[in-house]
Enzyme design. Sequence first.
Site, PDB file in Angstrom:
ATOM      1  N   HIS A   1       0.844  -1.200   0.000  1.00  0.00           N
ATOM      2  CA  HIS A   1       0.000   0.000   0.000  1.00  0.00           C
ATOM      3  C   HIS A   1       0.878   1.248   0.000  1.00  0.00           C
ATOM      4  O   HIS A   1       1.251   1.751   1.054  1.00  0.00           O
ATOM      5  CB  HIS A   1      -0.891  -0.003   1.241  1.00  0.00           C
ATOM      6  CG  HIS A   1      -1.851  -1.146   1.309  1.00  0.00           C
ATOM      7  ND1 HIS A   1      -3.203  -1.004   1.091  1.00  0.00           N
ATOM      8  CD2 HIS A   1      -1.649  -2.461   1.555  1.00  0.00           C
ATOM      9  CE1 HIS A   1      -3.802  -2.175   1.206  1.00  0.00           C
ATOM     10  NE2 HIS A   1      -2.888  -3.092   1.502  1.00  0.00           N
TER      11      HIS A   1
ATOM     12  N   HIS B   1      -4.113   2.992  -3.362  1.00  0.00           N
ATOM     13  CA  HIS B   1      -4.268   2.519  -1.976  1.00  0.00           C
ATOM     14  C   HIS B   1      -3.534   1.211  -1.754  1.00  0.00           C
ATOM     15  O   HIS B   1      -2.672   1.121  -0.886  1.00  0.00           O
ATOM     16  CB  HIS B   1      -5.751   2.363  -1.634  1.00  0.00           C
ATOM     17  CG  HIS B   1      -6.021   2.245  -0.174  1.00  0.00           C
ATOM     18  ND1 HIS B   1      -5.508   1.233   0.606  1.00  0.00           N
ATOM     19  CD2 HIS B   1      -6.768   3.003   0.667  1.00  0.00           C
ATOM     20  CE1 HIS B   1      -5.924   1.387   1.854  1.00  0.00           C
ATOM     21  NE2 HIS B   1      -6.681   2.452   1.922  1.00  0.00           N
TER      22      HIS B   1
ATOM     23  N   GLU C   1     -16.523  -4.613  24.548  1.00  0.00           N
ATOM     24  CA  GLU C   1     -15.661  -5.785  24.710  1.00  0.00           C
ATOM     25  C   GLU C   1     -14.429  -5.713  23.818  1.00  0.00           C
ATOM     26  O   GLU C   1     -13.327  -6.112  24.215  1.00  0.00           O
ATOM     27  CB  GLU C   1     -16.435  -7.073  24.382  1.00  0.00           C
ATOM     28  CG  GLU C   1     -17.634  -7.347  25.277  1.00  0.00           C
ATOM     29  CD  GLU C   1     -18.885  -6.583  24.850  1.00  0.00           C
ATOM     30  OE1 GLU C   1     -18.861  -5.923  23.780  1.00  0.00           O
ATOM     31  OE2 GLU C   1     -19.890  -6.627  25.589  1.00  0.00           O
TER      32      GLU C   1
ATOM     33  N   HIS D   1     -27.127 -15.751  24.760  1.00  0.00           N
ATOM     34  CA  HIS D   1     -26.123 -15.570  25.801  1.00  0.00           C
ATOM     35  C   HIS D   1     -25.395 -16.861  26.156  1.00  0.00           C
ATOM     36  O   HIS D   1     -24.508 -16.848  27.010  1.00  0.00           O
ATOM     37  CB  HIS D   1     -26.776 -14.968  27.049  1.00  0.00           C
ATOM     38  CG  HIS D   1     -27.070 -13.500  26.915  1.00  0.00           C
ATOM     39  ND1 HIS D   1     -27.789 -12.997  25.861  1.00  0.00           N
ATOM     40  CD2 HIS D   1     -26.714 -12.431  27.679  1.00  0.00           C
ATOM     41  CE1 HIS D   1     -27.879 -11.672  25.993  1.00  0.00           C
ATOM     42  NE2 HIS D   1     -27.237 -11.314  27.078  1.00  0.00           N
TER      43      HIS D   1
END
Lengths: 671, 671
Positions: free
Chosen positions: A39, A271, A420, A482
């Site tokens: 790059h 880029h 987190e 969860h």
Amino acid sequence: MTTDTFLSSKAALDPENFKLANCIRALSIDAVEAAASGHPGAPMGLADAATVLFRKHLKFDAKTPDWPDRDRFVLSNGYASMLLYSLLHLCGYEDMTIEEIRNFRQWGSITAGHPEHGHAKGVETTTGPLGQGIATAVGMALAERRLADEFGDELVDHNTYVIVGDGCLQEGIGQEAISLAGHLGLGKLIVLYDDNSITIDGPTSVSFSEDVPARFAACGWHVQTCDGHDGSAVDAALTAAKAATDKPSMIALKTVIGFGSPNKSGTAGVHGAALGKDEADATKKALGWTVPAFAIPDDLAGSWKKIGTRGQDSREAWEGRLAGAPEDKRREFERRVSGTLPAGYEAAVSSARDSLFSEPRSAATRKASQMALEALAPALPEMIGGSADLTGSNLTRVPAVNSQFSREASGRYIGYGVREFAMAAAMNGLALHGGFLPYGGTFLVFSDYARNAIRLSALMGLRSIYVMTHDSIGLGEDGPTHQPVEHLLSLRAIPNLTVFRPADTIETLEAWDCAIRSMNAPSLLALSRQAVPQLRLERTEENLTARGAYVIRQFGEGRDITLIATGTEVALAVEAAEGLAADGLAVAVVSMPSWELFDAQPDAYRADVLGTAPRIAIEAAGKLGWARYVGSEDNVIGLSGFGASAPAERLYEEFGITKEGIARKAKSLAG
Amino acid sequence: MTTDTFLSSKAALDPENFKLANCIRALSIDAVEAAASGHPGAPMGLADAATVLFRKHLKFDAKTPDWPDRDRFVLSNGYASMLLYSLLHLCGYEDMTIEEIRNFRQWGSITAGHPEHGHAKGVETTTGPLGQGIATAVGMALAERRLADEFGDELVDHNTYVIVGDGCLQEGIGQEAISLAGHLGLGKLIVLYDDNSITIDGPTSVSFSEDVPARFAACGWHVQTCDGHDGSAVDAALTAAKAATDKPSMIALKTVIGFGSPNKSGTAGVHGAALGKDEADATKKALGWTVPAFAIPDDLAGSWKKIGTRGQDSREAWEGRLAGAPEDKRREFERRVSGTLPAGYEAAVSSARDSLFSEPRSAATRKASQMALEALAPALPEMIGGSADLTGSNLTRVPAVNSQFSREASGRYIGYGVREFAMAAAMNGLALHGGFLPYGGTFLVFSDYARNAIRLSALMGLRSIYVMTHDSIGLGEDGPTHQPVEHLLSLRAIPNLTVFRPADTIETLEAWDCAIRSMNAPSLLALSRQAVPQLRLERTEENLTARGAYVIRQFGEGRDITLIATGTEVALAVEAAEGLAADGLAVAVVSMPSWELFDAQPDAYRADVLGTAPRIAIEAAGKLGWARYVGSEDNVIGLSGFGASAPAERLYEEFGITKEGIARKAKSLAG
């Protein structure tokens, strides 16, 4: 404006700086050309500002790259690695030879495609995965502030500089870091934003049109905007940023990507691909650069070498202050930055073991973790804890690690907020900075959010400790969103990460002990919400968890069956084994808190623990992966899909993770 | 101010709304008490605003929950699930009975701890993992805008409402979503921010002090602030938000968490735990609530039922418009929202197969993926693609999916920016909304960033397609930060996600075909940067990739050894097998593009493919997991740690993933 007019207008702003910056541009162009990948655009656009930073502001000494009180410099847009490598080479970092630059992106070089910490000196952290550099820098700034409060400004007083690109600010973790740094008023954190209006997919107008300075300002930052090709303007902005000590600072640098390239500057084409020979030549011509590839004119090389030694006096003065400090303080400072354990640590572990063996306790392993922390943290002032807004659930806060890190005062406990990913990256920064042993908590399922930063801990070999509670369907009612199912395996799959799933209070203490001693690998503790009995009742001196697995119960002579379990399921396996023993079977129960540590044991030990009888694995998680120990997933008592919302006991029953289920399977195999 | 004075001052603002809201508060308190777990505070604080929304703004009909043109309502702070369940029950959604409310968080109920899409009607998406709700809602708003452009406002014209808490805005994905929505000017997206100054760890001052409205404004949003307990003020704000059609809208609702609780309101104590009987009683008393637990006074119940049928006329009018639409348009609309494949699809697949078998091509599988898209997308107007700023690398853009989704015009290609997590969550929203088959690209290693949204695709059983390129060390010079090692296994570990790693152009087309037909499970395609030969040369009608694994080459009679490989390593295995065959061994090469699909095959087929000869697995990734097919990781040619930065060929050599390495291992096993 033609390229020439544009370039000469920029060159005229600060001619000396412009010429020095051209060295970076030329090396970046040459290295990317030689590798035929990389790059070039960002190094070319950022060269002017980075030159100002190294030339006038960054406190460093190229001959002493590990000087503890150096300023930290983080290239968050890691793809611009040639910017960093060029600076290190030009400044005279000894390992960054021109051969290394020539070998950019080649096997065995220290000039990897993205900066890899531990390869070249001066690479303060591994970057490339966008947004993590700035979050890691937040951790470094936290470390600096805390360490300065502990040891005084005369030993610790440095800035943390970060360069970010648009990508770092598009990534969510960028905002998490910005928000946290602003909240805590990290005044010595200075961010240079490469505002070049280009990402890989084209102009930022494709996907990014927000008012970035206003976003930083909303988060409590000191904000400036300036022409990134005007050395004097950047210099003034950096001076103002350093003066703003109550807030972190951001300077939006208006830059042109691929600056100097007549046909490709300002486009996405520069880029992530080499310029190509013709455009490389045209660029050098436009920049007035006439020396051969990889060469630097003597006068500029000499100026750069002087820049590399700018900090020598400061470094020597600092060494004098350290040498003159009281003996105790000096030794403790040296111990802290070297990461060695203090004299009192062994005794703290011993005493904690004694206490658990003397008074066995049933407890959730998250609670056992808190007990371990209570016992060990007082001996380890380097421990710095926190949680992603689940302190009361993770049980990560203990008396020795209780002082809240706030805007007003540094502390040993960091409220990371519901962030987190930034937490894990900031922990990396705390570990990289030196002086600290970071740990941080969340629910195991949300390791997903932090996952790539955990990966970078492992890639860099950092001593970070992840405290991940609510480690199975045993968390119950919160339900499948969860309940981790695939997480244990997916974390075990990360190279150089040690995953622990301890079975009781003793194993949890032992896991903490292993993690604390693990100088070159991060550890992750998977801990239960629900209580388990203390299974280890017989006093041993040896840390058996360090073996990864061991026979925790033997029923009868020999073996008809081996039950291998982890964490909360070890107690269940023991119950099942008792029943099987009553039916006349010889059963060994193996507790396996860590696959990684067990795999590292000698073959004979492994063979002995695993035995030759049929084996069953029991873990309240996905079955995948266990075939390596039990031959087939048919021999696993675990889950085949996601969990469900209900009380934990009910879930274990419904999913068949019961002593009856184990016994049935055992009899079918042993029979 | 005493609680009573405070409550009566709030009640006086909009008494009718206040009383209706108390129904939500009472049900939430009762359900959390009964479950002895859950989050009462947010439902209590949000009850007033949510009542206004359902009572005056949300377009819905409780008797026809799946009406395609309903407004979407997303509860991004999923822990507040009782808010949603209460609303659904009170409005008369038939499945949301009082028994379900009583069974909150119990086995078999539709009232899981966090809202689970597919359990109860009216739960538009699964939420709980914070920040993802708002990003998913962005996807729904994208879907609405595109579908409206395709079918006209008379069939598609609805808003997407989202409630978020502080946690959703602390999470980085929240910012990714905000930034993207602002950039695209999603004017029908309206966010209600529960600004209660409390998170689980305590006051937001612990970790969060930014100016949230200013952050939204910096990202191009229409921003308002109002008293969240003032029904009239919320009503006015929602009206203004709807009127601002050129920007997404955010209303910061100043609320008190646990509103009504005399001793716990405004504290973290009411966030994630039941009030306890005494405080529950005291709260009801303070609210003037006198009926027994789970009861609703008749007058209020009646008012709520009327709210539930508010949208009946609109729905009937819409049905009339659909019925009156031209036959073709109506049928196509119905097909689109039902997700069935169009008549022309089979022919497109067939023709693409023919073309590849007629003119075999060597190509990177990412290129093969682009070819597949070029062939199939024209037949599937529901395909809506994008990339997280890696379009040119992921090769996700093809002529049929080329129109850029912008502020000015909806399109079929979304520039998600460097926002992998928001991309995946938005894809979930596109899939949930109906009418679309979303796909999106990034590098496989950055699946880490998006991981929990991929997990939610799988948990919800959505047809999302993840295009993950640069799938191994074969990406070369970018180095270890960009080289996936543990990712294939960690993704295979997610239940209900089908991971494909195709070997050539044919398998890549077949994988796309499988993914497109996979109505109830997401798919992830792991694709190479580097070119591979077309191995499948013999024309078959059957999609062999759908088998998960099959014998792609057989050398000799019978089997001395079986080589199992995936992706780019299949060609390597074939080369090795040729050598082994020349040395007289009988070798079967098994291509295994998908573990999940192979595991689902009949035992006999599996046994036949795997054979009884010794087996070796070859995959340029971590060895963990392969023991299930080859007995031990000793029989895997793969990686034991992270990759490195160098050209791909060199890396394969250095890591021993070579035909010579395979042959050596094969001979040692077969010999």
